[in-house]
Write an enzyme that holds these catalytic residues in place. Structure first.
Site, mmCIF file in Angstrom:
data_model
loop_
_atom_site.group_PDB
_atom_site.id
_atom_site.type_symbol
_atom_site.label_atom_id
_atom_site.label_comp_id
_atom_site.label_asym_id
_atom_site.label_seq_id
_atom_site.Cartn_x
_atom_site.Cartn_y
_atom_site.Cartn_z
ATOM 1 N N SER A 135 0.853 -1.183 0.000
ATOM 2 C CA SER A 135 0.000 0.000 0.000
ATOM 3 C C SER A 135 0.889 1.233 0.000
ATOM 4 C CB SER A 135 -0.883 -0.023 1.254
ATOM 5 O OG SER A 135 -1.557 1.196 1.383
ATOM 6 N N LYS A 161 -1.554 -0.949 -4.092
ATOM 7 C CA LYS A 161 -2.713 -0.132 -3.700
ATOM 8 C C LYS A 161 -2.243 1.310 -3.571
ATOM 9 C CE LYS A 161 -4.996 0.352 0.792
ATOM 10 N NZ LYS A 161 -5.710 -0.367 1.859
ATOM 11 N N LYS A 163 -3.213 5.226 -2.371
ATOM 12 C CA LYS A 163 -4.112 6.069 -1.590
ATOM 13 C C LYS A 163 -4.569 7.230 -2.475
ATOM 14 C CE LYS A 163 -3.943 4.072 2.416
ATOM 15 N NZ LYS A 163 -5.145 3.626 3.130
ATOM 16 N N ASP A 188 -7.566 3.357 -2.586
ATOM 17 C CA ASP A 188 -8.196 3.426 -1.264
ATOM 18 C C ASP A 188 -8.404 4.892 -0.899
ATOM 19 O OD1 ASP A 188 -9.070 3.141 1.311
ATOM 20 O OD2 ASP A 188 -7.214 2.272 2.097
ATOM 21 N N GLU A 213 -11.609 1.144 -2.819
ATOM 22 C CA GLU A 213 -11.846 0.849 -1.404
ATOM 23 C C GLU A 213 -12.380 2.068 -0.660
ATOM 24 O OE1 GLU A 213 -8.324 -0.672 0.463
ATOM 25 O OE2 GLU A 213 -9.275 -0.836 2.428
ATOM 26 N N ASP A 238 -13.974 -1.192 3.976
ATOM 27 C CA ASP A 238 -13.031 -1.410 5.081
ATOM 28 C C ASP A 238 -13.657 -0.812 6.346
ATOM 29 O OD1 ASP A 238 -10.893 -1.353 6.880
ATOM 30 O OD2 ASP A 238 -9.627 -0.023 5.723
ATOM 31 N N LYS A 262 -9.851 -6.510 8.754
ATOM 32 C CA LYS A 262 -8.780 -6.201 9.702
ATOM 33 C C LYS A 262 -9.269 -6.640 11.073
ATOM 34 C CE LYS A 262 -7.067 -1.966 7.470
ATOM 35 N NZ LYS A 262 -7.412 -0.537 7.343
ATOM 36 N N GLY A 290 -4.050 -3.971 6.455
ATOM 37 C CA GLY A 290 -2.928 -3.755 7.375
ATOM 38 C C GLY A 290 -3.032 -2.396 8.021
HETATM 39 O O1 NPG Z 1 0.962 -2.136 4.897
HETATM 40 O O2 NPG Z 1 0.075 -2.153 6.872
HETATM 41 C C1 NPG Z 1 0.219 -1.668 5.745
HETATM 42 C C2 NPG Z 1 -0.537 -0.407 5.403
HETATM 43 C C3 NPG Z 1 -1.838 -0.684 4.728
HETATM 44 O O3 NPG Z 1 -2.772 1.250 3.696
HETATM 45 C C4 NPG Z 1 -2.712 0.559 4.685
HETATM 46 N N1 NPG Z 1 -3.393 0.840 5.781
HETATM 47 O O4 NPG Z 1 -6.419 2.637 5.455
HETATM 48 O O5 NPG Z 1 -5.941 0.571 5.239
HETATM 49 C C5 NPG Z 1 -5.615 1.720 5.538
HETATM 50 C C6 NPG Z 1 -4.188 2.014 5.938
HETATM 51 C C7 NPG Z 1 -3.983 2.505 7.343
HETATM 52 C C8 NPG Z 1 -2.721 2.611 7.858
HETATM 53 C C9 NPG Z 1 -5.015 2.860 8.143
HETATM 54 C C10 NPG Z 1 -2.483 3.052 9.143
HETATM 55 C C11 NPG Z 1 -4.789 3.322 9.431
HETATM 56 C C12 NPG Z 1 -3.531 3.407 9.927
#
Ligand code: NPG
Length: 370
Positions: A135, A161, A163, A188, A213, A238, A262, A290
C-alpha cells in the site's frame, strides 16, 4: 488457564518513510503492545489504535484507558476458559474494537502456546504462504509516485494499492495505470468522498482497477449501494465493516462486492473469522488489510490470511517496508512470487525482541491478578 499478569506498552516507532492518507500523515506510528502471562507462558498482542483519531475514533491513549479500566480487570477476574469466555466477559462493553482486539490477540498467542498449536491451525487456516501486495501513501508529485511504484514492483510486489483523496486521484492513478498497464492495481479513499463525487469514480471505471476501497463515509452503506450500482469496478469496504452482521448486510444490500478484513477494526480475530465465513457463504472475496503493524500484528495478519476465503492479496508487506528496527523476529521477507511465509511456531510464531521493545516504549504498566 490461570493468568498472572497483563503488561501494557505504549510504543512510538519511526516509519522508514512518512505514510500519507486522506486523513493525515504518519511518521511515527504509535500502538499499544500487550503481554499476557500465565502458567509460565507469555502471549503477545498488538492494538492498532494510533496517535490521532483519523482512521477511527480510537487512539493509543483511549485504548490504554479501555484496557486498563475495563478489559484487563475483566480478564484477570477469573481463570480463562478460552477466547470465547473473554469475549463474553466484555460483550456488554460498547465500542473500542481496536483495544479489545489487541488483548484478544495476546490471548490467541498464549492459547496457541499452551496447546502447542500455531495461530494458523487454531483459526483453521490452510496455506503455508499468502499472497501480498503493498500500500503506497499519497506522494508529493506524480513523478515521485511513479518512482515509488517502480521501486516496489522491482522488489517483487505483484499488487499495488494507491491512496487517493479529492484533488489527488484521477491524474496520478491514470499515470500509474499508463506506466504499468498490466499491474494489478487498486485505490483506497479512506472515506474522503461523497456521492456528489461519483463522476471521479465513473472515470476510474476505465482504469481496470481491482477495486475501489471505502470511497464514502464509514456510516454510509446506503450511498455505497448507490455508487456501486453506477460502477462496473467492485467497491470494497473497510472502515464500514465493523462486524459479521454489517458485512452480511453490506453484501446483501449491494454496498460492495469485496471486503477488507482487519482483526483490529472488528474487535479481534474471532470476529474477523466470522466475517470471513459470512463473505465466503455469500461468494464475496476478502483480503487482509494492514495498519502498519509491527512483526507481532503482522504475524497475526498472516495467520488470518491463510483462511480459504482470502483470495486477494493482503496489505501485508515485508518487514523492511516499515521500520528500521522491528520488535519481533524473524523478519518477514517477500518471496519472488509476491507471497510471505506464515510462521509455523506455536501461537503467533514470533519472538519479541525485548530490548527493541524497550527502546520504542513511551510508557509501560503491569496489572496483576488478584
Ligand atoms: O501495509 O500495513 C500496511 C498499510 C496498509 O494502507 C494501509 N493501511 O487505510 O488501510 C488503511 C491504511 C492505514 C494505515 C489505516 C495506518 C490506518 C492506519
Amino acid at each position: 488457564m490461570q493468568l498472572d499478569s497483563v503488561e501494557l506498552f505504549h510504543l512510538s516507532m519511526r516509519l522508514k518513510a512518512p505514510f500519507e492518507t486522506s486523513f493525515g500523515v504518519e511518521q511515527d506510528r504509535e500502538c499499544v503492545i500487550l503481554k499476557v502471562q500465565g502458567e509460565g507462558l507469555a502471549g503477545w498482542g498488538e492494538c492498532v489504535a494510533g496517535q490521532f483519531p483519523g482512521y477511527s475514533y480510537e487512539t493509543a491513549p483511549t485504548a490504554w484507558h479501555m484496557l486498563k479500566d475495563f478489559y484487563i480487570p475483566a480478564l484477570l477476574a477469573a481463570p480463562l476458559q478460552g477466547i470465547q469466555d473473554f469475549r463474553e466477559r466484555i460483550a456488554h462493553l460498547r465500542g473500542h474494537p481496536m483495544a479489545r482486539a489487541g488483548l484478544e490477540m495476546a490471548l490467541w498467542d498464549l492459547w496457541g502456546k499452551a496447546q502447542g498449536k500455531s495461530l494458523k491451525e487454531l483459526l483453521g487456516g490452510e496455506r503455508p504462504r499468502v499472497p501480498v501486495g503493498v500500500s503506497i501513501g499519497l506522494q508529493d508529485s506524480t513523478p515521485a509516485l511513479l518512482q515509488t511504484v517502480q521501486g516496489y514492483v522491482d522488489s517483487g510486489y505483484a499488487r499495488v494499492k494507491l491512496k487517493i483523496k479529492p484533488g489527488r486521484d484521477l491524474e496520478p492513478v491514470r499515470a500509474v495505470r499508463q506506466a504499468f498497464p498490466e499491474l494489478p492495481l487498486q485505490v483506497d479513499a479512506n472515506s474522503a468522498y461523497t456521492l456528489a463525487d461519483n463522476g471521479t469514480f465513473r472515470a476510474m471505471d476505465d482504469l481496470d482497477l481491482l477495486m475501489i476501497e471505502q470511497p464514502l463515509a464509514e456510516d454510509d452503506l446506503l450511498d455505497h449501494v448507490r455508487l456501486q450500482a453506477e460502477l462496473t469496478t467492485a467497491l470494497c469496504l473497510d472502515e464500514s465493516i465493523l462486524s459479521a452482521r454489517i458485512a452480511r448486510q453490506a453484501l446483501e444490500a449491494g454496498a460492495c462486492r469485496i471486503i477488507n478484513i482487519k482483526a483490529g477494526r472488528v474487535g479481534g480475530l474471532a470476529e474477523a473469522v466470522a466475517i470471513h465465513d459470512v463473505c465466503r457463504a455469500a461468494g464475496a472475496p476478502v483480503w487482509c488489510g494492514g495498519m502498519l503493524e509491527t512483526g507481532i500484528g503482522r504475524a497475526s495478519n498472516l495467520a488470518l490470511a491463510t483462511l480459504p476465503g482470502f483470495t486477494l492479496p493482503g496489505d501485508i508487506s515485508a518487514s523492511e517496508r516499515y521500520y528500521a528496527e522491528d520488535i519481533a523476529e524473524p523478519l518477514f521477507k517477500l518471496n519472488p512470487d509476491s507471497t510471505i511465509q506464515v510462521p509455523e511456531g506455536t501461537g503467533l510464531g514470533v519472538e519479541v525482541v525485548e530490548a527493541a521493545l524497550q527502546r520504542a516504549t513511551l510508557r509501560r504498566e503491569v496489572m496483576r491478578a488478584g
